[in-house]
Scaffold this motif. Structure first.
Motif, PDB file in Angstrom:
ATOM      1  N   VAL A   1      -5.337   4.350   0.229  1.00  0.00           N
ATOM      2  CA  VAL A   1      -4.189   5.062  -0.338  1.00  0.00           C
ATOM      3  C   VAL A   1      -4.644   6.366  -0.988  1.00  0.00           C
ATOM      4  O   VAL A   1      -4.050   7.431  -0.764  1.00  0.00           O
ATOM      5  CB  VAL A   1      -3.462   4.157  -1.356  1.00  0.00           C
ATOM      6  CG1 VAL A   1      -2.351   4.927  -2.066  1.00  0.00           C
ATOM      7  CG2 VAL A   1      -2.895   2.935  -0.671  1.00  0.00           C
TER       8      VAL A   1
ATOM      9  N   TRP B   1      -8.265  -1.932  -0.744  1.00  0.00           N
ATOM     10  CA  TRP B   1      -7.139  -1.170  -0.171  1.00  0.00           C
ATOM     11  C   TRP B   1      -6.862   0.151  -0.870  1.00  0.00           C
ATOM     12  O   TRP B   1      -6.381   1.099  -0.242  1.00  0.00           O
ATOM     13  CB  TRP B   1      -5.849  -2.005  -0.187  1.00  0.00           C
ATOM     14  CG  TRP B   1      -5.403  -2.426  -1.573  1.00  0.00           C
ATOM     15  CD1 TRP B   1      -5.686  -3.586  -2.211  1.00  0.00           C
ATOM     16  CD2 TRP B   1      -4.608  -1.664  -2.491  1.00  0.00           C
ATOM     17  NE1 TRP B   1      -5.111  -3.621  -3.462  1.00  0.00           N
ATOM     18  CE2 TRP B   1      -4.438  -2.450  -3.664  1.00  0.00           C
ATOM     19  CE3 TRP B   1      -4.003  -0.403  -2.431  1.00  0.00           C
ATOM     20  CZ2 TRP B   1      -3.707  -2.021  -4.767  1.00  0.00           C
ATOM     21  CZ3 TRP B   1      -3.264   0.030  -3.542  1.00  0.00           C
ATOM     22  CH2 TRP B   1      -3.132  -0.765  -4.690  1.00  0.00           C
ATOM     23  N   LYS B   2      -7.185   0.252  -2.167  1.00  0.00           N
ATOM     24  CA  LYS B   2      -6.819   1.462  -2.908  1.00  0.00           C
ATOM     25  C   LYS B   2      -7.516   2.724  -2.380  1.00  0.00           C
ATOM     26  O   LYS B   2      -6.893   3.805  -2.359  1.00  0.00           O
ATOM     27  CB  LYS B   2      -7.101   1.273  -4.397  1.00  0.00           C
ATOM     28  CG  LYS B   2      -6.403   2.305  -5.293  1.00  0.00           C
ATOM     29  CD  LYS B   2      -6.542   1.922  -6.757  1.00  0.00           C
ATOM     30  CE  LYS B   2      -5.747   2.892  -7.637  1.00  0.00           C
ATOM     31  NZ  LYS B   2      -6.261   4.274  -7.543  1.00  0.00           N
TER      32      LYS B   2
ATOM     33  N   ILE C   1      -1.925   6.337   5.900  1.00  0.00           N
ATOM     34  CA  ILE C   1      -2.264   5.049   5.288  1.00  0.00           C
ATOM     35  C   ILE C   1      -2.202   3.937   6.327  1.00  0.00           C
ATOM     36  O   ILE C   1      -3.134   3.127   6.449  1.00  0.00           O
ATOM     37  CB  ILE C   1      -1.312   4.747   4.113  1.00  0.00           C
ATOM     38  CG1 ILE C   1      -1.629   5.668   2.929  1.00  0.00           C
ATOM     39  CG2 ILE C   1      -1.422   3.276   3.690  1.00  0.00           C
ATOM     40  CD1 ILE C   1      -0.572   5.661   1.846  1.00  0.00           C
TER      41      ILE C   1
ATOM     42  N   ALA D   1       1.501   4.264  -3.015  1.00  0.00           N
ATOM     43  CA  ALA D   1       1.405   5.707  -2.781  1.00  0.00           C
ATOM     44  C   ALA D   1       2.657   6.442  -3.231  1.00  0.00           C
ATOM     45  O   ALA D   1       2.687   7.678  -3.213  1.00  0.00           O
ATOM     46  CB  ALA D   1       1.163   5.972  -1.301  1.00  0.00           C
TER      47      ALA D   1
ATOM     48  N   TYR E   1      -5.199   1.552   7.752  1.00  0.00           N
ATOM     49  CA  TYR E   1      -5.105   0.168   7.290  1.00  0.00           C
ATOM     50  C   TYR E   1      -5.690  -0.796   8.319  1.00  0.00           C
ATOM     51  O   TYR E   1      -5.291  -0.810   9.472  1.00  0.00           O
ATOM     52  CB  TYR E   1      -3.633  -0.146   7.016  1.00  0.00           C
ATOM     53  CG  TYR E   1      -3.245  -1.588   6.850  1.00  0.00           C
ATOM     54  CD1 TYR E   1      -4.069  -2.511   6.204  1.00  0.00           C
ATOM     55  CD2 TYR E   1      -2.017  -2.029   7.329  1.00  0.00           C
ATOM     56  CE1 TYR E   1      -3.674  -3.836   6.054  1.00  0.00           C
ATOM     57  CE2 TYR E   1      -1.613  -3.342   7.174  1.00  0.00           C
ATOM     58  CZ  TYR E   1      -2.439  -4.252   6.548  1.00  0.00           C
ATOM     59  OH  TYR E   1      -2.060  -5.552   6.398  1.00  0.00           O
TER      60      TYR E   1
ATOM     61  N   MET F   1       0.839  -1.197   0.000  1.00  0.00           N
ATOM     62  CA  MET F   1       0.000   0.000   0.000  1.00  0.00           C
ATOM     63  C   MET F   1       0.879   1.255   0.000  1.00  0.00           C
ATOM     64  O   MET F   1       0.591   2.221  -0.719  1.00  0.00           O
ATOM     65  CB  MET F   1      -0.938  -0.010   1.208  1.00  0.00           C
ATOM     66  CG  MET F   1      -2.025  -1.074   1.120  1.00  0.00           C
ATOM     67  SD  MET F   1      -2.954  -1.284   2.673  1.00  0.00           S
ATOM     68  CE  MET F   1      -3.852   0.268   2.753  1.00  0.00           C
ATOM     69  N   LEU F   2       1.937   1.243   0.794  1.00  0.00           N
ATOM     70  CA  LEU F   2       2.848   2.390   0.818  1.00  0.00           C
ATOM     71  C   LEU F   2       3.541   2.569  -0.531  1.00  0.00           C
ATOM     72  O   LEU F   2       3.695   3.697  -1.022  1.00  0.00           O
ATOM     73  CB  LEU F   2       3.883   2.212   1.933  1.00  0.00           C
ATOM     74  CG  LEU F   2       3.350   2.222   3.368  1.00  0.00           C
ATOM     75  CD1 LEU F   2       4.486   1.973   4.350  1.00  0.00           C
ATOM     76  CD2 LEU F   2       2.647   3.539   3.687  1.00  0.00           C
TER      77      LEU F   2
END
Length: 320
Positions: free
Chosen positions: A315, A311-312, A271, A57, A275, A53-54
């Motif tokens: 972000v 998950w998007k 984020i 970004a 999460y 996820m990071l």
């Protein structure tokens, strides 16, 4: 701390925890964010999902192997920037000390539904009929004995660097057992597999979420309900002369970080703070690694590609 023929059930979506927060600054995107990798598969899965996820970004991520009980000083020193699956049931006392000093922070809960305790494969109830009541363990101790523990029964405890929660409870409850630390999460699984295949006695310290809970029909011993007083007041519980004569206090699983994280990487912190991961999402991925022999990186990348809707938005909310 990784907690198996099992059903890979389609779980609910990752809880996104989205609000109306404004996008944050990215911060030092040229410097890698270092995430701790501890000793169990579930933690690897949780960490790689957060790491990917990071990366989505725009951040650089490094995965740093770190001992679960001794990583917090490195975190306080800024050498590790976050650990994404910390269990309150056996977190190091050092974390609390460093948190009080303002050197590390509790980022937020991860969302996993956790339980820990004395456990056994279901067939053991036929060998020790009083189970799951904990009082049955005393009379059944000879059945659990091994050459290294005679005349006491054997409890397979967590690996030594996860602390001594099994040994603490054996002493507190006055049970005639010796706690023998496992060498690793893999060694714990090997014990469950061997016991299930041979229908042999096994008492083990174990946890959920973990794919082995379903694969080996693992059940928990019913210990006295865990409360903070049990850990502090010997008069509480069935043994008036000892603490830890009870089950684990219900566990919270959270994300911890270096105190300077939010200032250096504001959007990344947002984020990780948002999460959330469900047990139903995590366990199939653990099984794909430990049962099917696939790499964590491959399994998580495949999941991320197939589940952008989960998950998007987290972000996007932080960086757009």
């Amino acid at each position: 701390m990784t907690r198996k023929s099992f059903a890979l059930l389609a779980g609910p979506a990752l809880a996104l925890g989205l609000g109306a927060a404004e996008a944050a600054e990215l911060g030092a995107v040229d410097e890698p964010i270092k995430l701790a990798i501890n000793e169990w598969t579930g933690q690897h899965v949780s960490t790689h999902i957060g790491g990917q996820m990071l990366e989505a970004a725009g951040y650089k991520v490094e995965y740093v192997t770190a001992g679960y009980m001794n990583m917090y000083q490195a975190m306080a020193d800024g050498e590790i920037h976050a650990a994404l699956e910390v269990w309150t049931s056996n977190v190091s006392e050092l974390f609390g000390e460093l948190e009080a000093e303002g050197k590390v922070v509790d980022i937020s809960g991860l969302g996993l539904d956790a339980k820990e305790g004395f456990a056994y494969p279901a067939h053991v109830e036929e060998l020790c009929p009083g189970l799951p009541a904990w009082e049955a363990l005393a009379a059944c101790a000879p059945m659990f004995a091994t050459a290294e523990t005679l005349p006491m029964g054997r409890l397979v405890d967590y690996p030594a660097d996860w602390g001594t929660p099994g040994a603490d409870r054996i002493a507190g409850l006055g049970l005639p057992y010796k706690a023998v630390p496992a060498g690793s999460e893999g060694a714990l699984i090997a014990e469950l597999r061997a016991s299930s295949e041979k229908k042999s006695p096994l008492l083990i310290l174990f946890w959920q979420p973990h794919w082995a809970m379903s694969a080996y029909d693992v059940r928990f011993v019913e210990l006295p309900v865990g409360e903070p007083a049990c850990y502090e007041d010997p008069a509480w519980g069935p043994n008036p002369d000892a603490t830890f004569d009870c089950d684990f206090i219900p566990t919270r699983i959270f994300k911890a970080g270096w105190a300077g994280f939010a200032e250096k990487w504001p959007a990344a912190y947002e984020i990780l703070e948002s999460y959330q991961l469900s047990t139903a999402d995590q366990q199939p991925l653990m099984g794909a690694v430990d049962v099917d022999g696939r790499s964590v990186e491959e399994v998580v990348a495949e999941w991320m590609a197939a589940n952008e809707a989960k998950w998007k938005p987290v972000v996007d909310a932080a960086v757009n």
